[in-house]
Design a protein around this motif. Structure first.
Motif, PDB file in Angstrom:
ATOM      1  N   LEU A 135       0.767  -1.200  -0.091  1.00  0.00           N
ATOM      2  CA  LEU A 135      -0.141   0.167   0.107  1.00  0.00           C
ATOM      3  C   LEU A 135       0.570   1.552  -0.014  1.00  0.00           C
ATOM      4  O   LEU A 135       0.298   2.206   0.118  1.00  0.00           O
ATOM      5  N   GLN A 136       1.829   1.083  -0.297  1.00  0.00           N
ATOM      6  CA  GLN A 136       2.837   2.214  -0.382  1.00  0.00           C
ATOM      7  C   GLN A 136       2.589   3.273   1.397  1.00  0.00           C
ATOM      8  O   GLN A 136       2.715   4.495   0.900  1.00  0.00           O
ATOM      9  N   VAL A 137       2.813   3.079   2.161  1.00  0.00           N
ATOM     10  CA  VAL A 137       2.415   3.903   3.407  1.00  0.00           C
ATOM     11  C   VAL A 137       3.356   4.354   4.569  1.00  0.00           C
ATOM     12  O   VAL A 137       4.676   2.976   4.534  1.00  0.00           O
ATOM     13  N   THR A 138       3.677   5.047   4.411  1.00  0.00           N
ATOM     14  CA  THR A 138       5.214   5.584   5.561  1.00  0.00           C
ATOM     15  C   THR A 138       5.204   5.931   6.599  1.00  0.00           C
ATOM     16  O   THR A 138       3.944   7.335   6.340  1.00  0.00           O
ATOM     17  N   GLU A 139       5.114   5.760   8.346  1.00  0.00           N
ATOM     18  CA  GLU A 139       4.537   6.570   9.084  1.00  0.00           C
ATOM     19  C   GLU A 139       5.426   7.365   9.268  1.00  0.00           C
ATOM     20  O   GLU A 139       7.189   7.039   9.411  1.00  0.00           O
ATOM     21  N   LEU A 140       4.605   8.752   9.434  1.00  0.00           N
ATOM     22  CA  LEU A 140       5.622  10.102   9.307  1.00  0.00           C
ATOM     23  C   LEU A 140       5.955  11.199  10.807  1.00  0.00           C
ATOM     24  O   LEU A 140       6.417  11.452  11.046  1.00  0.00           O
ATOM     25  N   GLY A 141       5.533  10.124  11.677  1.00  0.00           N
ATOM     26  CA  GLY A 141       5.290  10.348  13.012  1.00  0.00           C
ATOM     27  C   GLY A 141       4.254  11.490  13.791  1.00  0.00           C
ATOM     28  O   GLY A 141       3.251  11.642  12.490  1.00  0.00           O
ATOM     29  N   GLY A 142       3.770  11.181  15.109  1.00  0.00           N
ATOM     30  CA  GLY A 142       2.766  11.568  15.754  1.00  0.00           C
ATOM     31  C   GLY A 142       1.161  11.096  14.860  1.00  0.00           C
ATOM     32  O   GLY A 142       0.909  12.588  15.551  1.00  0.00           O
ATOM     33  N   GLY A 143       1.123  10.626  14.521  1.00  0.00           N
ATOM     34  CA  GLY A 143      -0.510   9.758  13.761  1.00  0.00           C
ATOM     35  C   GLY A 143      -0.437  10.185  12.745  1.00  0.00           C
ATOM     36  O   GLY A 143      -1.287  10.250  12.042  1.00  0.00           O
ATOM     37  N   LEU A 144       0.167  10.649  12.097  1.00  0.00           N
ATOM     38  CA  LEU A 144       0.342  11.017  10.019  1.00  0.00           C
ATOM     39  C   LEU A 144       0.421   9.985   9.861  1.00  0.00           C
ATOM     40  O   LEU A 144       2.194   9.499  10.007  1.00  0.00           O
ATOM     41  N   PHE A 145       0.537   9.344   8.724  1.00  0.00           N
ATOM     42  CA  PHE A 145       0.559   8.558   7.253  1.00  0.00           C
ATOM     43  C   PHE A 145       0.844   9.088   5.869  1.00  0.00           C
ATOM     44  O   PHE A 145      -0.270  10.229   5.698  1.00  0.00           O
ATOM     45  N   GLU A 146       1.382   8.577   5.055  1.00  0.00           N
ATOM     46  CA  GLU A 146       1.370   9.116   3.890  1.00  0.00           C
ATOM     47  C   GLU A 146       1.686   8.063   2.414  1.00  0.00           C
ATOM     48  O   GLU A 146       2.498   6.838   3.429  1.00  0.00           O
ATOM     49  N   THR A 147       0.312   8.059   1.899  1.00  0.00           N
ATOM     50  CA  THR A 147       0.561   6.792   0.904  1.00  0.00           C
ATOM     51  C   THR A 147       0.592   7.628  -0.128  1.00  0.00           C
ATOM     52  O   THR A 147       0.290   9.226  -0.731  1.00  0.00           O
ATOM     53  N   LYS A 148       0.795   6.767  -1.090  1.00  0.00           N
ATOM     54  CA  LYS A 148       0.738   7.021  -2.567  1.00  0.00           C
ATOM     55  C   LYS A 148      -0.221   6.460  -3.282  1.00  0.00           C
ATOM     56  O   LYS A 148      -0.352   5.077  -3.371  1.00  0.00           O
ATOM     57  N   LEU A 149      -1.411   7.316  -4.292  1.00  0.00           N
ATOM     58  CA  LEU A 149      -2.575   6.393  -4.876  1.00  0.00           C
ATOM     59  C   LEU A 149      -1.850   5.480  -5.908  1.00  0.00           C
ATOM     60  O   LEU A 149      -1.415   6.249  -6.649  1.00  0.00           O
ATOM     61  N   PRO A 150      -2.343   5.034  -6.778  1.00  0.00           N
ATOM     62  CA  PRO A 150      -1.734   4.222  -7.473  1.00  0.00           C
ATOM     63  C   PRO A 150      -2.680   4.320  -8.501  1.00  0.00           C
ATOM     64  O   PRO A 150      -2.054   4.461 -10.166  1.00  0.00           O
ATOM     65  N   LEU A 151      -3.669   5.641  -8.726  1.00  0.00           N
ATOM     66  CA  LEU A 151      -3.736   6.086  -9.939  1.00  0.00           C
ATOM     67  C   LEU A 151      -3.753   7.174 -10.273  1.00  0.00           C
ATOM     68  O   LEU A 151      -2.904   7.885 -11.880  1.00  0.00           O
ATOM     69  N   THR A 152      -4.031   8.060  -9.412  1.00  0.00           N
ATOM     70  CA  THR A 152      -3.478   9.486  -9.965  1.00  0.00           C
ATOM     71  C   THR A 152      -2.341   9.828  -9.468  1.00  0.00           C
ATOM     72  O   THR A 152      -1.780  11.038  -9.657  1.00  0.00           O
ATOM     73  N   GLU A 153      -2.327   8.984  -8.557  1.00  0.00           N
ATOM     74  CA  GLU A 153      -0.332   8.898  -8.254  1.00  0.00           C
ATOM     75  C   GLU A 153      -0.550  10.107  -7.110  1.00  0.00           C
ATOM     76  O   GLU A 153       0.929  10.528  -7.558  1.00  0.00           O
ATOM     77  N   CYS A 154      -0.925  10.253  -6.474  1.00  0.00           N
ATOM     78  CA  CYS A 154      -1.239  11.592  -5.986  1.00  0.00           C
ATOM     79  C   CYS A 154      -0.359  11.649  -4.237  1.00  0.00           C
ATOM     80  O   CYS A 154      -0.632  10.520  -4.423  1.00  0.00           O
ATOM     81  N   ASN A 155       0.381  11.641  -3.494  1.00  0.00           N
ATOM     82  CA  ASN A 155       0.572  11.461  -2.274  1.00  0.00           C
ATOM     83  C   ASN A 155       0.185  12.205  -1.218  1.00  0.00           C
ATOM     84  O   ASN A 155      -0.297  14.040  -0.922  1.00  0.00           O
ATOM     85  N   VAL A 156      -0.431  11.677  -0.748  1.00  0.00           N
ATOM     86  CA  VAL A 156      -1.431  11.453   0.418  1.00  0.00           C
ATOM     87  C   VAL A 156      -0.965  11.722   2.005  1.00  0.00           C
ATOM     88  O   VAL A 156      -1.123  10.206   1.909  1.00  0.00           O
ATOM     89  N   VAL A 157      -1.409  12.771   2.546  1.00  0.00           N
ATOM     90  CA  VAL A 157      -1.073  12.447   4.366  1.00  0.00           C
ATOM     91  C   VAL A 157      -2.076  12.392   4.943  1.00  0.00           C
ATOM     92  O   VAL A 157      -3.186  13.463   4.761  1.00  0.00           O
ATOM     93  N   PHE A 158      -2.539  11.180   5.628  1.00  0.00           N
ATOM     94  CA  PHE A 158      -3.751  11.355   6.488  1.00  0.00           C
ATOM     95  C   PHE A 158      -3.235  10.457   8.034  1.00  0.00           C
ATOM     96  O   PHE A 158      -2.220  10.713   8.338  1.00  0.00           O
ATOM     97  N   ARG A 159      -4.460  10.826   8.913  1.00  0.00           N
ATOM     98  CA  ARG A 159      -4.452  11.021  10.407  1.00  0.00           C
ATOM     99  C   ARG A 159      -5.546  10.152  10.481  1.00  0.00           C
ATOM    100  O   ARG A 159      -6.239   9.360  10.168  1.00  0.00           O
ATOM    101  N   LEU A 160      -4.585   9.467  12.402  1.00  0.00           N
ATOM    102  CA  LEU A 160      -5.760   8.373  13.247  1.00  0.00           C
ATOM    103  C   LEU A 160      -6.669   9.222  13.849  1.00  0.00           C
ATOM    104  O   LEU A 160      -6.132  10.480  13.794  1.00  0.00           O
ATOM    105  N   LEU A 161      -7.773   8.874  13.806  1.00  0.00           N
ATOM    106  CA  LEU A 161      -8.708   9.375  14.675  1.00  0.00           C
ATOM    107  C   LEU A 161      -9.164   9.297  15.639  1.00  0.00           C
ATOM    108  O   LEU A 161      -8.599   7.858  16.683  1.00  0.00           O
ATOM    109  N   ASN A 162      -9.320  10.250  16.569  1.00  0.00           N
ATOM    110  CA  ASN A 162      -9.934   9.990  18.216  1.00  0.00           C
ATOM    111  C   ASN A 162     -11.090   9.736  18.263  1.00  0.00           C
ATOM    112  O   ASN A 162     -12.632   9.607  17.392  1.00  0.00           O
ATOM    113  N   GLY A 163     -11.394   9.607  19.753  1.00  0.00           N
ATOM    114  CA  GLY A 163     -13.334   9.511  20.708  1.00  0.00           C
ATOM    115  C   GLY A 163     -13.887  10.859  19.853  1.00  0.00           C
ATOM    116  O   GLY A 163     -14.663  11.210  19.417  1.00  0.00           O
ATOM    117  N   ASN A 164     -12.796  11.856  19.355  1.00  0.00           N
ATOM    118  CA  ASN A 164     -13.894  13.613  19.529  1.00  0.00           C
ATOM    119  C   ASN A 164     -14.153  12.754  17.510  1.00  0.00           C
ATOM    120  O   ASN A 164     -15.834  12.885  17.477  1.00  0.00           O
TER     121      ASN A 164
END
Length: 262
Positions: A135-164
């Motif tokens: 899935l080409q996922v890289t941990e960036l630290g602080g609950g942030l991760f980056e992945t490269k999308l297979p079709l558009t080849e965009c680099n997307v940074v995503f985060r984990l979710l909390n209770g709120n």
């Protein structure tokens, strides 16, 4: 923890609950930063009152109040806990109060027969989160991760979710159903987890991306998020006594979960 009542007092038992996150994704200075466990006290009659309070249940804050009440370290905000860590606390709380056997009604996906099925909560396993190379996922630290999308080849940074975050998503879903509007659960989740696209964090870019991302890339991003998220594995083996159907089933969290003898 000493609870005094005149001439009568005793110590409410506590236990340490292993956190799926191992404290890795909390910022420095947070009481759970790099802490693998959290101390909670056992459920008491006071917390049972919270679980049955019509006012708290109507507001959707009953579990929130209970979690806040049983966490020993009062500097910890229960809504700021990562979702998987909150779930681990709820399961541990249920086991300490009512035992590990959880019996509830389940409907067979094959023959639609409803029967009572028992799950063993001791069999629930922790998932600490993975970043698969596929899935080409890289941990960036602080609950942030980056992945490269297979079709558009965009680099997307995503985060984990909390209770709120989970509360907001649940409210959005319930409001859509209440108003009989089209549900937008997938885009709501993507809006919540997506931090940047190709380094651009502007609301305009994120909104355009989420509304126009191809399904292949959307699926990839949600799978990357699912794999990276530390949580508890709620799936257990189910066998239908009526038709013999067998499959892994997610343990359903019904009213029986906290009130087994109700």
């Amino acid at each position: 923890m000493d609870n005094s009542g005149g001439g009568f007092s005793f110590v409410v038992p506590t236990e340490f609950v292993e956190l799926p996150s191992k404290g890795r994704y909390y910022p420095e200075g947070h009481p759970l930063h790099n802490q693998e466990t959290i101390e909670i006290k056992h459920l008491t009659a006071k917390e049972e009152d919270m679980l049955t309070s019509r006012a708290l249940l109507k507001k959707g804050v009953a579990l929130e109040r209970v979690i806040a009440s049983i966490i020993v370290d009062k500097t910890i905000n229960p809504r700021a806990l990562l979702s998987g860590d909150r779930n681990a606390i709820l399961v541990a709380m249920r086991i300490s109060a009512y035992g590990n056997e959880y019996s509830t009604k389940v409907t067979c996906p094959s023959c639609n027969t409803t029967s009572t099925h028992s799950f063993d909560l001791f069999d629930i396993e922790l998932r600490h989160g993975t970043t698969p190379e596929a899935l080409q996922v890289t941990e960036l630290g602080g609950g942030l991760f980056e992945t490269k999308l297979p079709l558009t080849e965009c680099n997307v940074v995503f985060r984990l979710l909390n209770g709120n975050d989970e509360k907001i998503l649940t409210d959005q879903m319930q409001n859509s159903r209440k108003r009989k509007k089209e549900e937008t659960n997938i885009t709501n989740q993507l809006k919540m987890i997506t931090v940047s696209v190709n380094g651009d964090e502007s609301p305009e870019t994120l909104n355009y991306f989420i509304n126009n991302v191809p399904s292949l890339d959307s699926t990839h991003l949600r799978m990357a998020f699912k794999n990276a998220t530390p949580t508890i594995d709620m799936e257990q083996q189910f066998t239908c006594d009526e038709c013999g159907y067998e499959a892994e089933m997610e343990v359903p969290l019904t009213a029986d979960f906290f009130w087994p003898n109700r």
